[in-house]
Write a protein that holds these residues in place. Structure first.
Motif, PDB file in Angstrom:
ATOM      1  N   GLY A 102       0.825  -1.213   0.000  1.00  0.00           N
ATOM      2  CA  GLY A 102       0.000   0.000   0.000  1.00  0.00           C
ATOM      3  C   GLY A 102       0.855   1.257   0.000  1.00  0.00           C
ATOM      4  O   GLY A 102       0.677   2.142  -0.847  1.00  0.00           O
ATOM      5  N   VAL A 103       1.805   1.329   0.911  1.00  0.00           N
ATOM      6  CA  VAL A 103       2.647   2.532   0.946  1.00  0.00           C
ATOM      7  C   VAL A 103       3.488   2.617  -0.330  1.00  0.00           C
ATOM      8  O   VAL A 103       3.754   3.715  -0.827  1.00  0.00           O
ATOM      9  N   THR A 104       3.860   1.465  -0.866  1.00  0.00           N
ATOM     10  CA  THR A 104       4.639   1.469  -2.104  1.00  0.00           C
ATOM     11  C   THR A 104       3.832   2.082  -3.247  1.00  0.00           C
ATOM     12  O   THR A 104       4.335   2.926  -4.000  1.00  0.00           O
ATOM     13  N   ILE A 105       2.577   1.670  -3.351  1.00  0.00           N
ATOM     14  CA  ILE A 105       1.747   2.198  -4.439  1.00  0.00           C
ATOM     15  C   ILE A 105       1.511   3.694  -4.260  1.00  0.00           C
ATOM     16  O   ILE A 105       1.646   4.482  -5.201  1.00  0.00           O
ATOM     17  N   ILE A 106       1.189   4.091  -3.027  1.00  0.00           N
ATOM     18  CA  ILE A 106       0.958   5.519  -2.779  1.00  0.00           C
ATOM     19  C   ILE A 106       2.213   6.314  -3.125  1.00  0.00           C
ATOM     20  O   ILE A 106       2.161   7.327  -3.827  1.00  0.00           O
ATOM     21  N   PHE A 107       3.350   5.807  -2.660  1.00  0.00           N
ATOM     22  CA  PHE A 107       4.609   6.501  -2.938  1.00  0.00           C
ATOM     23  C   PHE A 107       4.844   6.614  -4.444  1.00  0.00           C
ATOM     24  O   PHE A 107       5.188   7.677  -4.959  1.00  0.00           O
ATOM     25  N   SER A 108       4.635   5.506  -5.166  1.00  0.00           N
ATOM     26  CA  SER A 108       4.936   5.578  -6.598  1.00  0.00           C
ATOM     27  C   SER A 108       3.974   6.490  -7.338  1.00  0.00           C
ATOM     28  O   SER A 108       4.378   7.140  -8.303  1.00  0.00           O
ATOM     29  N   LEU A 109       2.728   6.570  -6.865  1.00  0.00           N
ATOM     30  CA  LEU A 109       1.789   7.490  -7.524  1.00  0.00           C
ATOM     31  C   LEU A 109       2.151   8.937  -7.201  1.00  0.00           C
ATOM     32  O   LEU A 109       2.190   9.790  -8.087  1.00  0.00           O
ATOM     33  N   VAL A 110       2.433   9.175  -5.923  1.00  0.00           N
ATOM     34  CA  VAL A 110       2.710  10.547  -5.488  1.00  0.00           C
ATOM     35  C   VAL A 110       3.981  11.078  -6.148  1.00  0.00           C
ATOM     36  O   VAL A 110       4.080  12.261  -6.478  1.00  0.00           O
ATOM     37  N   VAL A 111       4.944  10.219  -6.367  1.00  0.00           N
ATOM     38  CA  VAL A 111       6.187  10.668  -7.001  1.00  0.00           C
ATOM     39  C   VAL A 111       6.109  10.550  -8.528  1.00  0.00           C
ATOM     40  O   VAL A 111       6.495  11.456  -9.257  1.00  0.00           O
ATOM     41  N   GLY A 112       5.563   9.440  -8.988  1.00  0.00           N
ATOM     42  CA  GLY A 112       5.587   9.147 -10.423  1.00  0.00           C
ATOM     43  C   GLY A 112       4.721  10.089 -11.246  1.00  0.00           C
ATOM     44  O   GLY A 112       5.153  10.580 -12.291  1.00  0.00           O
ATOM     45  N   ALA A 181      10.734   1.409  -6.849  1.00  0.00           N
ATOM     46  CA  ALA A 181      11.570   1.916  -7.936  1.00  0.00           C
ATOM     47  C   ALA A 181      10.932   1.651  -9.302  1.00  0.00           C
ATOM     48  O   ALA A 181      10.770   2.561 -10.120  1.00  0.00           O
ATOM     49  N   PHE A 182      10.526   0.414  -9.523  1.00  0.00           N
ATOM     50  CA  PHE A 182       9.970   0.085 -10.829  1.00  0.00           C
ATOM     51  C   PHE A 182       8.633   0.777 -11.093  1.00  0.00           C
ATOM     52  O   PHE A 182       8.506   1.496 -12.085  1.00  0.00           O
ATOM     53  N   PRO A 183       7.629   0.600 -10.214  1.00  0.00           N
ATOM     54  CA  PRO A 183       6.344   1.252 -10.525  1.00  0.00           C
ATOM     55  C   PRO A 183       6.453   2.773 -10.616  1.00  0.00           C
ATOM     56  O   PRO A 183       5.807   3.386 -11.476  1.00  0.00           O
ATOM     57  N   THR A 184       7.263   3.407  -9.767  1.00  0.00           N
ATOM     58  CA  THR A 184       7.394   4.873  -9.827  1.00  0.00           C
ATOM     59  C   THR A 184       7.915   5.292 -11.199  1.00  0.00           C
ATOM     60  O   THR A 184       7.354   6.185 -11.853  1.00  0.00           O
ATOM     61  N   TYR A 233      -3.105   0.390 -15.723  1.00  0.00           N
ATOM     62  CA  TYR A 233      -1.922  -0.336 -15.308  1.00  0.00           C
ATOM     63  C   TYR A 233      -1.961  -0.635 -13.812  1.00  0.00           C
ATOM     64  O   TYR A 233      -1.373  -1.594 -13.323  1.00  0.00           O
ATOM     65  N   LEU A 234      -2.676   0.225 -13.080  1.00  0.00           N
ATOM     66  CA  LEU A 234      -2.691   0.118 -11.628  1.00  0.00           C
ATOM     67  C   LEU A 234      -3.304  -1.206 -11.150  1.00  0.00           C
ATOM     68  O   LEU A 234      -2.859  -1.767 -10.156  1.00  0.00           O
ATOM     69  N   GLY A 235      -4.306  -1.719 -11.866  1.00  0.00           N
ATOM     70  CA  GLY A 235      -4.994  -2.939 -11.426  1.00  0.00           C
ATOM     71  C   GLY A 235      -4.045  -4.097 -11.213  1.00  0.00           C
ATOM     72  O   GLY A 235      -3.818  -4.528 -10.072  1.00  0.00           O
ATOM     73  N   PRO A 236      -3.452  -4.617 -12.288  1.00  0.00           N
ATOM     74  CA  PRO A 236      -2.541  -5.761 -12.123  1.00  0.00           C
ATOM     75  C   PRO A 236      -1.324  -5.417 -11.270  1.00  0.00           C
ATOM     76  O   PRO A 236      -0.848  -6.247 -10.484  1.00  0.00           O
ATOM     77  N   GLN A 237      -0.821  -4.187 -11.396  1.00  0.00           N
ATOM     78  CA  GLN A 237       0.358  -3.796 -10.631  1.00  0.00           C
ATOM     79  C   GLN A 237       0.061  -3.819  -9.131  1.00  0.00           C
ATOM     80  O   GLN A 237       0.848  -4.338  -8.342  1.00  0.00           O
ATOM     81  N   ALA A 238      -1.097  -3.273  -8.764  1.00  0.00           N
ATOM     82  CA  ALA A 238      -1.457  -3.250  -7.344  1.00  0.00           C
ATOM     83  C   ALA A 238      -1.628  -4.673  -6.827  1.00  0.00           C
ATOM     84  O   ALA A 238      -1.198  -5.002  -5.720  1.00  0.00           O
TER      85      ALA A 238
END
Lengths: 309, 499
Positions: A102-112, A181-184, A233-238
């Motif tokens: 969860g924090v990984t996804i939030i981080f990658s969205l907020v930065v990416g 790193a990758f998702p961001t 992309y978020l569906g399968p990635q999440a």
């Protein structure tokens, strides 16, 4: 819309059943077994164990028994961890993986996402080159290298964070960076190209010529339209991130679910292989459905009642 | 400490990490000391009948960690439980030495009262064996033979040990917390009979599989010790003075399929065995202070006289000799390797096995002029291939179950499930059977030496490569930890210096 969702739910259940059946058959076709050891067990002991786990039943019966229990939500006892149910393995592991994911996804969205927009707005300027340069590194460096490097620099050398284990917010930072790193980077690149695409549309020029400021245009018109590919992309990635990563969880000794995807296969822990695979499948199906619902909400042109997909 | 324990039920566990936790939380009749000699533990003393069959143990007034007394009835019940076919214990065979133990476990008899273990009163346990077994007192220290607390086990036979409140042991420590896949916290057991000997105030086992991660945590001071450091780090750790190299009862070897051409010719097997340089292999590839193996049974096993070492007694059973190897190969019809079919080495997928196989491939090519192909298979596929004799040369390793040469030799009997070489020798079988019930240590050792000589010097069924070492990385302030050559670790006498 209601009937569409119902239809999707039915097909989702079918997908899960097919995946379960295919996994069961594949798993049983590979050599070895859960109680196969380098040191040969006396035949009687082998028989005792097989009887205890009902591995001496004919395969079709084992399959039917398994499916029956699975439909009741019971994934059975683990063959590796004596006395532990697969349900309890998932209950213990998933929350940990989900928090980290969860924090990984939030981080990658907020930065990416902002990085992608800034790149697009400054196409071919230094901001763009810098962001996309970092993104290439993020996409191409494998996570085990990233994880080891982060651990070496920030834990062993600088001592800012604990090297491994789980329990406090400080334990989350390094694995989160390694995982994100990758998702961001991917989100940033995706966002950049879709933003460029939107920026070249006529309605943007119209909006600009009406005298709207850049900020207003970006916020009101660009963002909403360019974010759609990210949602796809978020569906399968999440689903992948929330259910845990084998590599990152092993390196940082995190008690999540990710390790079981690989170790259960080495161990031929049949019930755990089935349990985690089906669980992953359910999450994936559910998130894909959510993505489709989110589409219709973000983009009124997409109507779920139509035979989309 | 490695992976999440598969169980912490002493009767059901099989792995070394599990055994380490169980040795901390439970105690059998005996406990192995630093020199690997069984010492009185829950048993205060014992007598052995003249025929070596009846052991009478006198128990001390020990307590479970809930304050209840540990009695002979606990042992009787626990051993019978481990043998009960319903329990389905993998290591039940550690109790096959007891009269009718095997019969009860295999279902040949169903009455547990016939099994040769009986509590004569609360503090006297009488054990009757099938045949004299010189290492039985050692086995009494092994997890399978530890007592468990009947009430909690009966209440939840499968999963009693998951709830730390139910984890009632009689050993030096007790578990206060078990976070799956993460760590296990222990504190001293206040009711342990030898509580005063325990100096540690707490003990935590971290469940970390990645040894590089363990090393990072060791470097940051989060970890006081760990085992099996990555091969590439061994040199550096040695120089820092934090690496402890201990004996380990294990042999790394290549096994020949004696039914496959050209390995059905003993001269070929001998030539291959003689034509590699083990010391170079250890120094350049394996790098853990291992010992080159010129026989099969490793150092650290008892020989024929008190205090003697079986390996020192037996000496080397062959020499590395390139000229002799070439001669033998020529005699077998392959001068300078001409006409020798391509040989395949099978190993289970692992970076270390691969490097060793590559080095041996090169040595055989260079020294004997033969071509070698490498095949790697996933663990279970590899076990299948070995079983089916679907290989020519296979990498293998063997770790002893107890400290006696027998654990290395009886596996090569013709009908042994562990003999995956296709080899069988009536004289060898005869010697092992005779040694099993021989109570005269000198005569017994002689029989075992002769058996090993047949296996290696005469028939060269296996090509020994090196004897394992037990590598532990330990902070300089940690003292008194005892390492058993079976890989077990004893924390009873451990303490930490003021830093």
């Amino acid at each position: 819309m209601g009937s569409y969702i119902l239809k999707r739910l039915v097909s989702g259940v079918l997908v899960v059943l097919i995946v379960a059946t295919a996994t069961f058959m594949l798993m049983r076709s590979i050599p070895g077994g859960p109680f196969r050891r380098e040191k040969a067990l006396p035949a009687a002991i082998q028989r005792n164990i097989e009887a205890r786990y009902k591995l001496n039943d004919p395969l079709w019966k084992q399959y039917l028994d398994y499916m029956k229990n699975m439909l009741r939500g019971d994934f059975g006892p683990s063959f590796k961890y004596i006395g532990r149910s697969v349900n309890s393995i998932i209950e213990d592991g998933f929350p940990v993986s989900a928090v980290l994911g969860g924090v990984t996804i939030i981080f990658s969205l907020v930065v990416g996402i902002p990085a992608g927009i800034i790149s697009a707005l400054n196409q071919n300027k230094w901001q763009d080159n810098l962001a996309m340069g970092i993104a290439i590194v993020g996409v191409s460096v494998p996570s085990f290298v990233m994880a080891t490097l982060l651990m070496y620099v920030f834990a062993v050398k600088l001592r800012w964070f604990p090297a491994a284990m789980w329990g406090t917010p400080r334990h989350v930072v390094l694995p989160m960076l390694a995982l994100s790193a990758f998702p961001t980077a991917f989100f940033a690149r995706l966002m950049r190209s879709s933003t460029l695409d939107v920026l070249s549309q006529d309605y943007i020029r119209t909006a600009r010529s009406k005298g709207l400021s850049w900020a207003a245009v970006v916020y009101k018109h660009v963002l909403k339209n360019s974010v759609l590919p990210i949602i796809t992309y978020l569906g399968p990635q999440a689903a992948a991130i929330l259910t845990g990563s084998f590599v990152v969880e092993s390196i940082f000794a995190i008690p999540g679910l990710g390790r079981y995807y690989v170790t259960s296969i080495y161990n031929r822990d049949y019930t755990t292989i089935m349990g985690v695979t089906i669980f992953y499948c359910i999450i994936l199906v559910a998130l894909n459905l959510l993505v489709d619902i989110a589409y219709s909400w973000l983009d009124p042109r997409i109507k779920l009642t139509e035979a989309k997909e | 400490m490695g992976a999440e324990p598969a169980t912490l039920d002493p009767a059901l566990s099989t792995g070394v990490p599990e055994a380490i936790v169980e040795l901390s939380c439970f105690e059998g009749l005996t406990r192995m000391d630093a020199n690997n000699i069984p010492q009185p533990a829950i048993a205060e003393s014992w007598t052995i009948s003249d025929d070596g069959l009846v052991y009478t143990f006198k128990l001390r007034q020990a307590k479970w960690n809930n304050g209840e007394p540990v009695t002979a009835h606990d042992f009787e019940w626990s051993w019978k439980r481990a043998l009960d076919p319903e329990t389905a214990a993998e290591y039940a065979y550690q109790l096959y030495y007891i009269k009718n133990g095997e019969a009860y476990n295999t279902g040949a008899i169903t009455d547990p009262d016939l099994v040769g273990v009986k509590a004569l009163d609360d503090y006297t346990l009488q054990v009757t064996l099938e045949q004299p077994t010189t290492y039985f007192l050692q086995l009494c220290a092994f997890p399978t033979l530890m007592p468990v607390y009947r009430k909690v086990v009966e209440a939840d036979p499968e999963a009693w040990f998951y709830n730390v409140n139910n984890y009632i042991g009689n050993g030096p420590f007790k578990i206060v917390r078990w976070e799956h896949n993460s760590k296990i916290d222990l504190v001293p057991n206040e009711h342990y009979w030898n509580r005063d000997a325990i100096k540690l105030t707490n003990l935590t086992f971290y469940l970390i599989e990645d040894t590089q991660t363990a090393l990072s945590m060791f470097d940051t001071g989060e970890l006081d010790m760990f085992d099996s450091p990555p091969a590439t780090e061994i040199e550096g750790l040695k120089q820092r003075g934090v690496l402890l190299i201990n004996d380990y009862l294990g042999t790394y070897y290549y096994m020949f399929n004696v039914t496959a051409e050209p390995l059905d010719d003993v001269r070929v097997r001998k030539a291959l065995t003689m034509a590699i340089d083990r010391q170079e292999l250890i120094d350049r590839v394996v790098r853990g202070g291992q010992l080159p193996a010129y026989a099969y049974v490793p150092f650290g096993m008892p020989g024929g006289t008190v205090g003697s070492d079986f390996r020192e007694e037996g000496g080397d059973l062959y020499k590395e000799d390139l000229e002799e190897a070439k001669k033998l190969l020529a005699e077998a019809g392959y001068p300078d390797g001409k006409g020798f079919p391509t040989l395949a080495i099978l190993y289970n997928t692992s970076e270390n096995h691969k490097k060793i196989a590559e080095a041996i491939q090169e040595m055989w090519k260079k020294n004997l002029g033969i071509d070698v192909r490498l095949t790697n298979q996933e663990w279970q596929v590899y076990l299948d291939s070995r079983d089916a004799l679907d290989y020519q040369v296979a990498r293998a390793g063997w770790i002893g179950d107890y400290v006696d040469p027998m654990t290395f030799l009886d596996m090569w009997m013709t009908d042994s499930g562990n003999n995956d070489s296709g080899w069988g020798n009536p004289r060898f079988d005869e010697l092992i059977v005779a040694a099993r019930s021989n109570m005269d240590p000198a005569a017994r050792a002689k029989q075992l030496h002769e058996a090993e000589k047949i296996l290696i010097a005469d028939e060269m069924v296996v090509m020994p490569i090196y004897f394992y070492t037990n590598l532990n990385v330990v902070q300089p302030w940690v003292r008194g930890v005892e390492f058993s050559p079976l890989g077990f670790i004893n924390f009873v006498n451990a303490y930490v210096l003021e830093r």
